[in-house]
Write an enzyme that holds these catalytic residues in place. Structure first.
Site, mmCIF file in Angstrom:
data_model
loop_
_atom_site.group_PDB
_atom_site.id
_atom_site.type_symbol
_atom_site.label_atom_id
_atom_site.label_comp_id
_atom_site.label_asym_id
_atom_site.label_seq_id
_atom_site.Cartn_x
_atom_site.Cartn_y
_atom_site.Cartn_z
ATOM 1 N N HIS A 66 21.934 25.895 18.458
ATOM 2 C CA HIS A 66 20.755 25.568 19.264
ATOM 3 C C HIS A 66 19.814 24.637 18.514
ATOM 4 C CE1 HIS A 66 21.971 28.932 21.846
ATOM 5 N NE2 HIS A 66 21.138 28.447 22.747
ATOM 6 N N HIS A 67 18.880 24.067 19.269
ATOM 7 C CA HIS A 67 17.753 23.292 18.717
ATOM 8 C C HIS A 67 16.966 24.175 17.744
ATOM 9 C CE1 HIS A 67 14.853 25.456 21.340
ATOM 10 N NE2 HIS A 67 15.914 25.567 22.121
ATOM 11 N N LYS A 89 13.969 27.077 18.536
ATOM 12 C CA LYS A 89 14.275 28.349 19.195
ATOM 13 C C LYS A 89 13.759 29.523 18.362
ATOM 14 C CE LYS A 89 18.109 30.912 21.283
ATOM 15 N NZ LYS A 89 17.239 31.320 22.391
HETATM 16 N N1 LIG Z 1 18.342 31.984 30.539
HETATM 17 C C1 LIG Z 1 18.482 30.678 30.281
HETATM 18 O O1 LIG Z 1 19.312 29.977 30.899
HETATM 19 C C2 LIG Z 1 17.617 30.041 29.246
HETATM 20 C C3 LIG Z 1 16.753 30.825 28.553
HETATM 21 N N2 LIG Z 1 15.897 30.262 27.654
HETATM 22 C C4 LIG Z 1 14.934 31.163 27.068
HETATM 23 O O2 LIG Z 1 13.671 30.943 27.696
HETATM 24 C C5 LIG Z 1 12.617 31.215 26.772
HETATM 25 C C6 LIG Z 1 11.703 30.009 26.686
HETATM 26 O O3 LIG Z 1 12.404 28.924 26.137
HETATM 27 P P1 LIG Z 1 11.703 27.486 25.970
HETATM 28 O O4 LIG Z 1 11.228 26.984 27.286
HETATM 29 O O5 LIG Z 1 12.659 26.668 25.196
HETATM 30 O O6 LIG Z 1 10.467 27.870 25.057
HETATM 31 P P2 LIG Z 1 9.070 27.080 24.884
HETATM 32 O O7 LIG Z 1 8.459 27.612 23.641
HETATM 33 O O8 LIG Z 1 9.269 25.621 25.038
HETATM 34 O O9 LIG Z 1 8.221 27.567 26.148
HETATM 35 C C7 LIG Z 1 7.675 28.842 26.316
HETATM 36 C C8 LIG Z 1 6.329 28.672 27.007
HETATM 37 O O10 LIG Z 1 5.858 29.963 27.358
HETATM 38 C C9 LIG Z 1 4.475 30.007 27.073
HETATM 39 N N3 LIG Z 1 4.060 31.399 26.970
HETATM 40 C C10 LIG Z 1 4.126 32.225 25.895
HETATM 41 N N4 LIG Z 1 3.616 33.439 26.225
HETATM 42 C C11 LIG Z 1 3.233 33.377 27.527
HETATM 43 C C12 LIG Z 1 2.675 34.305 28.432
HETATM 44 N N5 LIG Z 1 2.364 35.547 28.066
HETATM 45 N N6 LIG Z 1 2.434 33.897 29.702
HETATM 46 C C13 LIG Z 1 2.719 32.654 30.113
HETATM 47 N N7 LIG Z 1 3.260 31.711 29.276
HETATM 48 C C14 LIG Z 1 3.527 32.091 28.017
HETATM 49 C C15 LIG Z 1 4.304 29.169 25.804
HETATM 50 O O11 LIG Z 1 2.980 28.747 25.626
HETATM 51 C C16 LIG Z 1 5.262 28.025 26.104
HETATM 52 O O12 LIG Z 1 4.615 26.973 26.811
HETATM 53 C C17 LIG Z 1 13.299 31.614 25.466
HETATM 54 O O13 LIG Z 1 13.422 33.006 25.408
HETATM 55 C C18 LIG Z 1 14.674 30.966 25.593
HETATM 56 O O14 LIG Z 1 15.638 31.587 24.804
HETATM 57 C C19 LIG Z 1 15.921 28.932 27.383
HETATM 58 C C20 LIG Z 1 16.807 28.119 28.030
HETATM 59 C C21 LIG Z 1 17.731 28.600 29.025
HETATM 60 O O1 LIG Z 2 16.298 28.949 23.686
HETATM 61 C C1 LIG Z 2 17.144 28.264 24.295
HETATM 62 O O2 LIG Z 2 17.123 27.027 24.274
HETATM 63 C C2 LIG Z 2 18.182 28.950 25.067
HETATM 64 N N1 LIG Z 2 18.090 30.245 25.191
HETATM 65 C C3 LIG Z 2 18.996 31.078 25.886
HETATM 66 C C4 LIG Z 2 19.713 31.990 24.917
HETATM 67 O O3 LIG Z 2 19.091 32.449 23.945
HETATM 68 O O4 LIG Z 2 20.889 32.285 25.136
HETATM 69 C C5 LIG Z 2 19.930 30.308 26.797
HETATM 70 C C6 LIG Z 2 20.409 29.013 26.225
HETATM 71 O O5 LIG Z 2 21.293 29.287 25.194
HETATM 72 C C7 LIG Z 2 19.227 28.166 25.743
#
Ligand SMILES: NC(=O)C1=CN([C@@H]2O[C@H](COP(=O)(O)OP(=O)(O)OC[C@H]3O[C@@H](n4cnc5c(N)ncnc54)[C@H](O)[C@@H]3O)[C@@H](O)[C@H]2O)C=CC1
Ligand SMILES: O=C(O)C1=N[C@H](C(=O)O)C[C@H](O)C1
Length: 255
Positions: free
Chosen positions: A141-142, A145
């Site tokens: 991942h990036h 994360k």
């Molecule tokens: N299920 C999936 O397909 C995917 C899941 N993810 C997951 O999604 C989550 C977020 O990932 P990213 O967008 O990359 O992170 P990010 O750090 O870019 O964005 C998270 C956002 O949530 C905000 N935030 C934090 N606490 C909050 C709260 N209590 N209420 C509202 N906003 C709040 C932050 O300020 C930030 O803007 C991670 O857990 C990641 O692993 C990421 C990509 C795909």
């Molecule tokens: O943080 C991410 O970027 C992602 N989070 C999810 C995970 O933890 O599996 C989904 C995807 O891999 C991207």
């Protein structure tokens, strides 16, 4: 199926709207003919804005430390939830089920990965698991994360472990007697999981199976966060007709 259309769009709220995923969701849901984005919240915003805006389905891509508080509010207020945020242990899922018991009309969909290929890769790995002596998972991942291993890798490892248990397989042979801390990765149930973090990557997973004379590698790559959007929009449409807790997009896709 979702009978909603342009004349009666699904009213969507987004939590984590300023984040990498949340910003994509705002764009994707905003461009979907059967949805309208009514609230975009980020850290520090009052969740009451969701009910005030009349949101029906709320998408959460925030942080493992924030997601349970958000979900408790959503369920208590009768809002359906589509959750991509990681960090869900069996204990957390049980807590969500207990909240839903008091609100049986509410639907919550939690998916560790919304990309179609990642969901298929998990299913293929689950199918292959009983045929191989050994298996290891590598997720890449990036480097921004927060959690390791990824939610997808942890979920994949649990699915594989379950399939191995059901097939009566013992842990694969491994002659390692001396190792630097972490050299053999983390162990999720009986599967070794290795995490790589590099700028330039988005989200990638390899599942490697081995036995005498052959290996099988299943690999999925998300090159861009748009890869998650069809799954998220499908989740928004489906959760309206799915009361209770659904874990994994594979259930929505009937895989
Ligand atoms: N299920 C999936 O397909 C995917 C899941 N993810 C997951 O999604 C989550 C977020 O990932 P990213 O967008 O990359 O992170 P990010 O750090 O870019 O964005 C998270 C956002 O949530 C905000 N935030 C934090 N606490 C909050 C709260 N209590 N209420 C509202 N906003 C709040 C932050 O300020 C930030 O803007 C991670 O857990 C990641 O692993 C990421 C990509 C795909
Ligand atoms: O943080 C991410 O970027 C992602 N989070 C999810 C995970 O933890 O599996 C989904 C995807 O891999 C991207």
């Amino acid at each position: 199926m979702n009978p909603r259309g342009e004349d009666n769009p699904i009213r969507v709220g987004v939590l984590g709207a300023q984040g990498r995923m949340g910003a994509q969701v705002v764009k994707a849901a905003g461009g979907a003919p059967d949805m309208t984005v009514v609230a975009t919240l980020d850290a520090g915003d009052d969740l009451a804005a969701l009910t005030e805006a009349g949101a029906e389905v709320v998408v959460d891509f925030t942080h493992p430390d924030a997601v349970m508080g958000n979900l408790e509010f959503l369920v208590a207020n009768g809002l359906h939830a589509v959750v991509g945020t990681t960090g869900f242990s069996e204990e957390r899922l049980e807590t969500v089920r207990s909240w839903l018991a008091g609100k049986p009309e509410v639907g919550v969909l939690i998916a560790p990965n919304f990309a179609l290929g990642a969901v298929l890769a998990m299913r293929f790995a689950q199918q292959a698991a009983r045929f191989y002596e050994s298996v290891e998972v590598i997720e890449l991942h990036h480097n921004r994360k927060a959690d390791a291993p990824s939610g997808t890798a942890a979920h994949t490892a649990r699915l594989i472990s379950q399939a191995r248990r059901e097939a009566g397989l013992k842990p694969g042979a491994d002659a390692t007697t001396s190792e630097l801390d972490g050299a053999r990765g983390a162990r999720v149930e009986d599967v070794h999981v290795h995490s790589v973090r590099l700028p330039g990557l988005v989200a990638h997973e390899e599942i490697l199976f081995g036995q005498e004379g052959e290996t099988l590698t299943i690999r999925h790559d998300s090159m861009d966060r748009t890869s998650f959007m069809p799954g998220v929009l499908l989740g928004v449409r489906e959760v309206l007709g799915r009361p209770g807790l659904t874990v994994g997009l594979e259930n929505v896709l009937d895989l």
